[in-house]
Design an enzyme around this catalytic site. Structure first.
Site, PDB file in Angstrom:
ATOM      1  N   LYS A  40      41.044  37.443  31.350  1.00 40.12           N
ATOM      2  CA  LYS A  40      42.229  37.306  32.194  1.00 40.12           C
ATOM      3  C   LYS A  40      42.433  35.892  32.709  1.00 40.12           C
ATOM      4  CE  LYS A  40      40.879  41.872  33.463  1.00 40.12           C
ATOM      5  NZ  LYS A  40      40.128  42.591  34.468  1.00 40.12           N
ATOM      6  N   GLY A  52      45.037  32.449  35.764  1.00 37.33           N
ATOM      7  CA  GLY A  52      44.392  33.740  35.832  1.00 37.33           C
ATOM      8  C   GLY A  52      45.349  34.737  36.440  1.00 37.33           C
ATOM      9  N   SER A 131      41.998  43.294  42.951  1.00 36.35           N
ATOM     10  CA  SER A 131      41.324  44.408  43.622  1.00 36.35           C
ATOM     11  C   SER A 131      40.158  43.955  44.488  1.00 36.35           C
ATOM     12  CB  SER A 131      40.829  45.411  42.593  1.00 36.35           C
ATOM     13  OG  SER A 131      41.895  45.881  41.823  1.00 36.35           O
ATOM     14  N   CYS A 166      33.289  45.995  44.786  1.00 36.57           N
ATOM     15  CA  CYS A 166      34.567  46.571  44.357  1.00 36.57           C
ATOM     16  C   CYS A 166      34.402  47.369  43.060  1.00 36.57           C
ATOM     17  CB  CYS A 166      35.592  45.455  44.156  1.00 36.57           C
ATOM     18  SG  CYS A 166      37.187  46.038  43.553  1.00 36.57           S
ATOM     19  N   THR A 169      36.008  45.939  39.761  1.00 37.70           N
ATOM     20  CA  THR A 169      35.546  44.618  39.329  1.00 37.70           C
ATOM     21  C   THR A 169      34.177  44.776  38.677  1.00 37.70           C
ATOM     22  OG1 THR A 169      36.690  43.632  41.227  1.00 37.70           O
ATOM     23  CG2 THR A 169      35.061  42.272  40.138  1.00 37.70           C
TER      24      THR A 169
END
Length: 178
Positions: A40, A52, A131, A166, A169
């Site tokens: 990303k 990104g 996130s 998270c 992630t």
């Protein structure tokens, strides 16, 4: 409609280094990991800009293409291209509903671009979105202000910390550096 949660992105400028990193996880809904190794972050515009994205993956790819086009139109001027993209994103019927955030940086500027027409230059030489963005931002803040780590090490460690907290992630981190 199934919602895709996609990512944490962290960017740091320190000294002559500019780095943006992201994790590789794409999550479908609340329960399924669709991909572990999505990339990303990437270098664009003759390897002078790093970008990104967080949010809908398809939307982010579309926005990255549009941003590259705006960089070409504005001769690589990051701020002008970012403002042009934000204006297009907000006003164009086809792009208005795209759901993503972008961090873009060159050797001079670090910016966050959002779909509601905002181009934000952070107060600090680091920023994080997505996130796990708040976790990565807190980690980058602590590492930037309390260690001698370089930009790449701060990005990597901040993303590792976010991944440990998270669920959207992961530790499959990719980093691009100018």
């Amino acid at each position: 409609m199934v919602e895709f949660h996609a990512t944490t992105i962290c960017a740091v400028k320190k000294g002559d280094d500019v780095c943006i990193g992201g994790d590789g996880q794409v999550t479908m809904g609340e329960t399924a990991i669709m991909k572990n190794g999505a990339k990303k972050v990437k270098k664009i515009y003759k390897n002078t800009v790093v970008s990104g994205f967080a949010g809908s993956v398809a939307d982010a790819f579309s926005l990255t293409e549009k941003f590259e086009s705006k960089l070409d139109e504005h001769g690589g001027n990051l701020k002008k291209a970012a403002v042009a993209l934000a204006q297009l994103w907000r006003s164009d019927k086809a792009t208005r509903n795209l759901e993503a955030l972008m961090i873009v940086a060159d050797k001079t500027d670090l910016l966050v671009i959002s779909g509601n027409g905002e181009v934000i230059e952070p107060d600090q030489p680091f920023v994080a979105i997505g996130s796990g963005g708040n976790y990565a931002y807190a980690a980058a803040n602590a590492l930037y202000n309390n260690t001698d780590l370089d930009a790449e090490a701060i990005v990597r460690k901040s993303l590792e910390i976010a991944a440990s907290i998270c669920v959207y992630t992961n530790n499959n981190i990719s980093v691009e550096k100018l």
